[in-house]
Design a protein around this motif. Structure first.
Motif, PDB file in Angstrom:
ATOM      1  N   LEU A 163      50.886  47.790  38.325  1.00  0.00           N
ATOM      2  CA  LEU A 163      51.248  46.423  37.994  1.00  0.00           C
ATOM      3  C   LEU A 163      50.048  45.495  38.107  1.00  0.00           C
ATOM      4  O   LEU A 163      49.831  44.632  37.249  1.00  0.00           O
ATOM      5  CB  LEU A 163      52.375  45.945  38.912  1.00  0.00           C
ATOM      6  CG  LEU A 163      53.725  46.644  38.736  1.00  0.00           C
ATOM      7  CD1 LEU A 163      54.712  46.158  39.793  1.00  0.00           C
ATOM      8  CD2 LEU A 163      54.276  46.389  37.341  1.00  0.00           C
ATOM      9  N   VAL A 164      49.249  45.663  39.169  1.00  0.00           N
ATOM     10  CA  VAL A 164      48.046  44.850  39.310  1.00  0.00           C
ATOM     11  C   VAL A 164      47.081  45.118  38.160  1.00  0.00           C
ATOM     12  O   VAL A 164      46.478  44.189  37.605  1.00  0.00           O
ATOM     13  CB  VAL A 164      47.370  45.131  40.665  1.00  0.00           C
ATOM     14  CG1 VAL A 164      46.009  44.439  40.746  1.00  0.00           C
ATOM     15  CG2 VAL A 164      48.260  44.672  41.817  1.00  0.00           C
ATOM     16  N   GLY A 165      46.951  46.383  37.791  1.00  0.00           N
ATOM     17  CA  GLY A 165      46.089  46.718  36.658  1.00  0.00           C
ATOM     18  C   GLY A 165      46.564  46.073  35.373  1.00  0.00           C
ATOM     19  O   GLY A 165      45.756  45.581  34.571  1.00  0.00           O
ATOM     20  N   GLY A 166      47.889  46.045  35.157  1.00  0.00           N
ATOM     21  CA  GLY A 166      48.421  45.404  33.965  1.00  0.00           C
ATOM     22  C   GLY A 166      48.149  43.911  33.953  1.00  0.00           C
ATOM     23  O   GLY A 166      47.815  43.338  32.900  1.00  0.00           O
ATOM     24  N   VAL A 167      48.282  43.262  35.105  1.00  0.00           N
ATOM     25  CA  VAL A 167      47.994  41.836  35.201  1.00  0.00           C
ATOM     26  C   VAL A 167      46.528  41.566  34.874  1.00  0.00           C
ATOM     27  O   VAL A 167      46.195  40.642  34.114  1.00  0.00           O
ATOM     28  CB  VAL A 167      48.346  41.305  36.603  1.00  0.00           C
ATOM     29  CG1 VAL A 167      47.799  39.902  36.800  1.00  0.00           C
ATOM     30  CG2 VAL A 167      49.853  41.328  36.816  1.00  0.00           C
ATOM     31  N   VAL A 168      45.640  42.374  35.439  1.00  0.00           N
ATOM     32  CA  VAL A 168      44.209  42.195  35.190  1.00  0.00           C
ATOM     33  C   VAL A 168      43.895  42.376  33.705  1.00  0.00           C
ATOM     34  O   VAL A 168      43.131  41.595  33.107  1.00  0.00           O
ATOM     35  CB  VAL A 168      43.387  43.177  36.045  1.00  0.00           C
ATOM     36  CG1 VAL A 168      41.917  43.153  35.641  1.00  0.00           C
ATOM     37  CG2 VAL A 168      43.531  42.838  37.523  1.00  0.00           C
ATOM     38  N   LEU A 169      44.494  43.392  33.062  1.00  0.00           N
ATOM     39  CA  LEU A 169      44.238  43.636  31.642  1.00  0.00           C
ATOM     40  C   LEU A 169      44.728  42.489  30.778  1.00  0.00           C
ATOM     41  O   LEU A 169      44.060  42.082  29.823  1.00  0.00           O
ATOM     42  CB  LEU A 169      44.905  44.949  31.214  1.00  0.00           C
ATOM     43  CG  LEU A 169      44.222  46.224  31.710  1.00  0.00           C
ATOM     44  CD1 LEU A 169      45.143  47.426  31.526  1.00  0.00           C
ATOM     45  CD2 LEU A 169      42.910  46.454  30.965  1.00  0.00           C
ATOM     46  N   CYS A 170      45.895  41.941  31.091  1.00  0.00           N
ATOM     47  CA  CYS A 170      46.421  40.814  30.315  1.00  0.00           C
ATOM     48  C   CYS A 170      45.569  39.564  30.498  1.00  0.00           C
ATOM     49  O   CYS A 170      45.356  38.798  29.551  1.00  0.00           O
ATOM     50  CB  CYS A 170      47.868  40.536  30.698  1.00  0.00           C
ATOM     51  SG  CYS A 170      49.033  41.809  30.147  1.00  0.00           S
ATOM     52  N   LEU A 171      45.069  39.356  31.709  1.00  0.00           N
ATOM     53  CA  LEU A 171      44.172  38.224  31.935  1.00  0.00           C
ATOM     54  C   LEU A 171      42.846  38.412  31.193  1.00  0.00           C
ATOM     55  O   LEU A 171      42.280  37.457  30.659  1.00  0.00           O
ATOM     56  CB  LEU A 171      43.922  38.036  33.431  1.00  0.00           C
ATOM     57  CG  LEU A 171      45.097  37.485  34.240  1.00  0.00           C
ATOM     58  CD1 LEU A 171      44.758  37.454  35.718  1.00  0.00           C
ATOM     59  CD2 LEU A 171      45.481  36.084  33.755  1.00  0.00           C
ATOM     60  N   LEU A 172      42.363  39.651  31.152  1.00  0.00           N
ATOM     61  CA  LEU A 172      41.163  39.928  30.362  1.00  0.00           C
ATOM     62  C   LEU A 172      41.402  39.656  28.884  1.00  0.00           C
ATOM     63  O   LEU A 172      40.528  39.132  28.184  1.00  0.00           O
ATOM     64  CB  LEU A 172      40.721  41.382  30.566  1.00  0.00           C
ATOM     65  CG  LEU A 172      40.063  41.721  31.895  1.00  0.00           C
ATOM     66  CD1 LEU A 172      39.805  43.226  31.987  1.00  0.00           C
ATOM     67  CD2 LEU A 172      38.758  40.950  32.064  1.00  0.00           C
TER      68      LEU A 172
END
Length: 325
Positions: A163-172
Motif C-alpha cells: 500500500l505504501v508503495g502504491g501511494v508513492v507511485l501515485c504521488l510520483l
C-alpha cells in the motif's frame, strides 16, 4: 492611442472544445485502463498504448507535413516525453495495482496544485485568488470522491508495504504530470501542438521499449477486449486528447489548465455509472459536484470588478491623472 485591456482574453470556442474533449477522453481512460490492466502489466500496457498513439500521431504529422520541431522546442519535448508520456503512465498503471482506484485518483489530483506552483515559479504565471479558491474547492471534491470510492472498494488487498508503495507511485505520477505540463508550455512557443505531442509520444515510446518482451508475451494470450482497450487508450486519450491538450495549453496558462482537469473525477464517476454499473453514493455525487464547482470558479473572470475599472474617456491631463491613480 487606444488603451489596452489588462484582462486576459476569453478562450475561443476551439480552445473550450479542445479542453472539453481532453477532459472527457482522459476520464474515459480510467474505464479502459481498468479493463486492459487485468491482462497487461503496467509497463506493457504503457508501451502498447504509446505505440498505438505514435502510429496515429506520426500519420497526422506526415499528412500535415509539419516535419521536425524547431530546435527551441526540443528541451520541453524531451522532458515531457520522458517524464510524462513514459514515467507517468508506467507509475500510474503500477500504482493502481497496489491501491484502490479512489485512492489513486485522490493522490494524482495533487498534480494540478503542483502544476500551478511550478508554473508560478518557473513560468512567471500568477496565482489569482479565483484560481486558488477554485483549486481548493476542486481538491476538496477530489478528496470526497477518493474517500467515498475507497470506502466502497475492498478488492485491492495487499500488505502495508504494498500500500505504501502504491501511494508513492501515485504521488510520483502526480509529480510527473505536473512537470510534464510545465515543460510543455515553453515548447509550444516554438513548435505546433501536433509536433510537441507527436515527438513527446515517440520519446515516451522509446523510454518504454524495455517492456517489449512483456508486451509481446502478454498480447499473445490477452483477450481481444483488453487489447482493443489498449489500442483505444493509444488513439483517443493519448494521440487525440494529448494533441487537443497542447492546443489548449498553448492558449491558456498552465495553472488554469491544470485546474480544469479536476473535472475528470466527476466524469469518471458518471462513466463508471453508465458503463460499469457502479452506482455512486450520495457522498461520491457530492464530491463530483464540488470538483465541477471548483473548475467553474477557477475559470471564471471577475467581470464586475473589471467593469468598475473600465477607464472613462477624459480629455487632456485629467485622463492621465485618472490613469495614474
Amino acid at each position: 492611442m487606444t488603451s489596452s485591456d489588462p484582462r486576459p482574453a476569453a478562450p475561443g470556442p476551439l480552445t473550450v472544445g479542445a479542453v472539453c474533449f481532453t477532459v472527457l477522453a482522459w476520464a474515459s481512460a480510467f474505464v479502459s485502463i481498468r479493463s486492459a490492466g487485468a491482462a497487461y502489466s503496467p509497463g506493457a500496457l504503457a508501451l502498447g498504448r504509446l505505440l498505438a498513439g505514435s502510429v496515429v500521431l506520426v500519420a497526422l504529422v506526415l499528412i500535415r507535413r509539419e516535419g521536425l520541431p524547431p530546435r527551441g522546442a526540443w528541451r520541453g519535448i524531451l522532458i515531457s516525453g520522458v517524464v510524462w508520456f513514459g514515467g507517468y503512465m508506467v507509475a500510474l498503471n503500477w500504482g493502481e495495482r497496489l491501491v484502490d482506484a479512489g485512492t489513486a485518483a485522490l493522490l494524482v489530483n495533487v498534480g494540478p496544485i503542483l502544476m500551478a506552483l511550478l508554473a508560478a515559479r518557473l513560468l512567471g504565471e500568477g496565482l489569482p485568488p479565483r484560481l486558488l479558491a477554485g483549486m481548493l474547492v476542486s481538491f476538496a471534491g477530489a478528496v470526497v470522491v477518493g474517500l467515498s470510492m475507497s470506502s466502497g472498494s475492498g478488492d485491492v488487498g495487499g500488505s502495508t508495504g504494498e500500500l505504501v508503495g502504491g501511494v508513492v507511485l501515485c504521488l510520483l505520477a502526480a509529480v510527473a504530470y505536473a512537470v510534464g505540463v510545465v515543460s510543455q508550455k515553453p515548447a509550444l512557443s516554438y513548435g505546433s501542438p501536433l509536433q510537441v505531442t507527436a515527438f513527446a509520444c515517440l520519446i515516451g515510446t522509446a523510454v518504454c521499449l524495455p517492456f517489449s518482451g512483456q508486451l509481446v508475451s502478454e498480447a499473445s494470450r490477452a483477450p481481444v477486449s483488453a487489447t482493443l482497450n489498449m489500442v483505444y487508450l493509444g488513439v483517443v486519450p493519448t494521440a487525440l486528447a494529448f494533441t487537443t491538450w497542447t492546443y489548449a495549453l498553448a492558449r491558456t496558462p498552465a495553472g488554469k489548465m491544470g485546474a480544469t482537469t479536476y473535472a475528470v473525477p466527476a466524469i469518471v464517476v458518471l462513466l463508471s455509472w453508465l458503463f460499469l454499473d457502479e452506482v455512486p453514493g450520495w457522498l461520491t455525487l457530492l464530491g463530483g459536484a464540488l470538483c465541477l464547482a471548483g473548475v467553474a470558479v477557477s475559470r471564471s473572470r471577475a467581470r464586475a470588478r473589471a467593469a468598475v475599472r473600465e477607464p472613462e474617456i477624459v480629455p487632456g491631463p485629467e485622463r492621465q491623472e485618472s490613469a495614474d491613480c
